[in-house]
Design an enzyme around this catalytic site. Structure first.
Site, short mmCIF file in Angstrom:
data_model
loop_
_atom_site.label_atom_id
_atom_site.label_comp_id
_atom_site.label_asym_id
_atom_site.label_seq_id
_atom_site.Cartn_x
_atom_site.Cartn_y
_atom_site.Cartn_z
N HIS A 192 0.83 -1.20 0.00
CA HIS A 192 0.00 0.00 0.00
C HIS A 192 0.87 1.25 0.00
O HIS A 192 1.98 1.26 0.52
CB HIS A 192 -1.01 0.04 1.15
N GLU A 239 5.93 -2.08 5.73
CA GLU A 239 5.51 -2.79 6.95
C GLU A 239 5.70 -4.30 6.85
O GLU A 239 5.63 -5.01 7.85
CB GLU A 239 4.05 -2.44 7.27
C1 DHB Z 1 -3.79 3.21 6.46
C2 DHB Z 1 -2.87 3.46 7.48
C3 DHB Z 1 -1.93 2.49 7.80
O1 DHB Z 1 -1.05 2.65 8.81
C4 DHB Z 1 -1.86 1.31 7.10
O2 DHB Z 1 -0.89 0.45 7.43
C5 DHB Z 1 -2.77 1.06 6.09
C6 DHB Z 1 -3.73 2.01 5.77
C7 DHB Z 1 -4.83 4.21 6.12
O3 DHB Z 1 -4.76 5.33 6.67
O4 DHB Z 1 -5.73 3.90 5.34
FE FE Z 2 0.47 1.22 8.86
#
Ligand code: DHB
Ligand code: FE
Length: 278
Positions: A192, A239
């Protein structure tokens, strides 16, 4: 000696917190994600861990960019969540396991890791959400050892370093002089990116290869530099190094008991995965 019963890896998207509180589990958007935890609940009921050791990253609630430890180990008797904005709920407090924390600190220091030791720690969604998914709405029947890894501020540790930290933590658990059952958790991911030109970037092919490598070839993920991880998984896909640290605690092969990979939750390729020592 204490025994690792398995690893539980989970996405920690903050929006999951309000979805739990507002009972959205059966909404069409959320159901494919929450259904992935039915197995987890049955598995936890079966293996009945006494302790959870959790590799996670802090997103600015406890540590800020002015002083962000590469590795930090909580050594407190209790821990708390805090309001981090956007209405993310505060979940119940956590019981710490000081003796195991200090044993892990001593063991990893002997293995040439130098974590910050924290006698007070507040958790954001990265720890609170996976715990609430695993033990929804109950007083958790476990004590915890939290291990923070910097995944957010360059230079981050390498995937290999995190995997080796996991190896040392696993040795610490297995040399701890009780017969307790230990669950090891790794939170975050998978691919992501939340900001910039590639916001919304997801890489299913890489994620699946990573998940498939973990049981018997976890070294696959350790070949990538931090820059290559960002390129392949997005800025927050970093992560995945929390997952590699957790996987490292099982010294030999592992076997996959359960995987639920679902795109998207927020802008994230969500995944929950359970492994046991082979
Ligand atoms: C979001 C935040 C995060 O820390 C993550 O690991 C995945 C998504 C978010 O803000 O959508
Ligand atoms: Fe996160």
């Amino acid at each position: 000696m204490a025994k690792i019963v398995g690893t539980l890896m989970s996405t920690h998207v903050p929006a999951i917190g309000p979805a739990i509180v507002n009972k959205k589990q059966d909404d069409p958007y959320w159901k494919p994600f929450f259904d992935g935890f039915n197995y987890v609940h049955d598995w936890i009921a079966k293996v009945q861990p006494d302790v959870a050791v959790i590799f996670y990253n802090d997103h600015g609630l406890n540590f800020w960019l002015d002083a962000l430890p590469t590795f930090a180990i909580g050594c407190a008797k209790e821990y708390f969540t805090k309001d981090e904005g956007w209405g993310i709920p505060r979940f119940t407090d956590f019981d710490g396991y000081e003796d195991l924390s200090w044993h892990i600190v001593d063991t990893v220091k002997a293995a040439d890791f130098d974590p910050v030791t924290c006698q007070e720690m507040y958790f954001d969604h990265a720890l609170a959400v996976p715990m609430e998914l695993t033990w929804p709405g109950v007083q958790r029947p476990i004590r915890i050892v939290p291990i923070e890894i910097n995944t957010v501020l360059f230079p981050t540790p390498t995937a290999k370093r995190c995997f080796n930290l996991g190896r040392a933590v696993g040795q610490a658990i297995e040399s701890f002089g009780t017969d307790e059952k230990v669950l090891v958790m790794g939170t975050g991911g998978l691919s992501h990116q939340l900001e910039g030109q590639r916001a919304g970037f997801i890489n299913r092919k890489f994620d699946i290869e990573f998940v498939e490598s973990l049981p018997t070839n976890p070294e696959w993920g350790t070949q990538f530099s931090p820059e290559q991880i960002v390129e392949n998984t997005g800025t927050q896909g970093m992560e995945m190094i929390n997952w590699l640290a957790a996987r490292g605690t099982i010294q030999g092969d592992a076997k996959t008991m359960h995987v639920n990979y679902h795109i998207p939750i927020s802008d994230t390729a969500s995944c929950v995965m359970v492994m046991e020592p082979a």
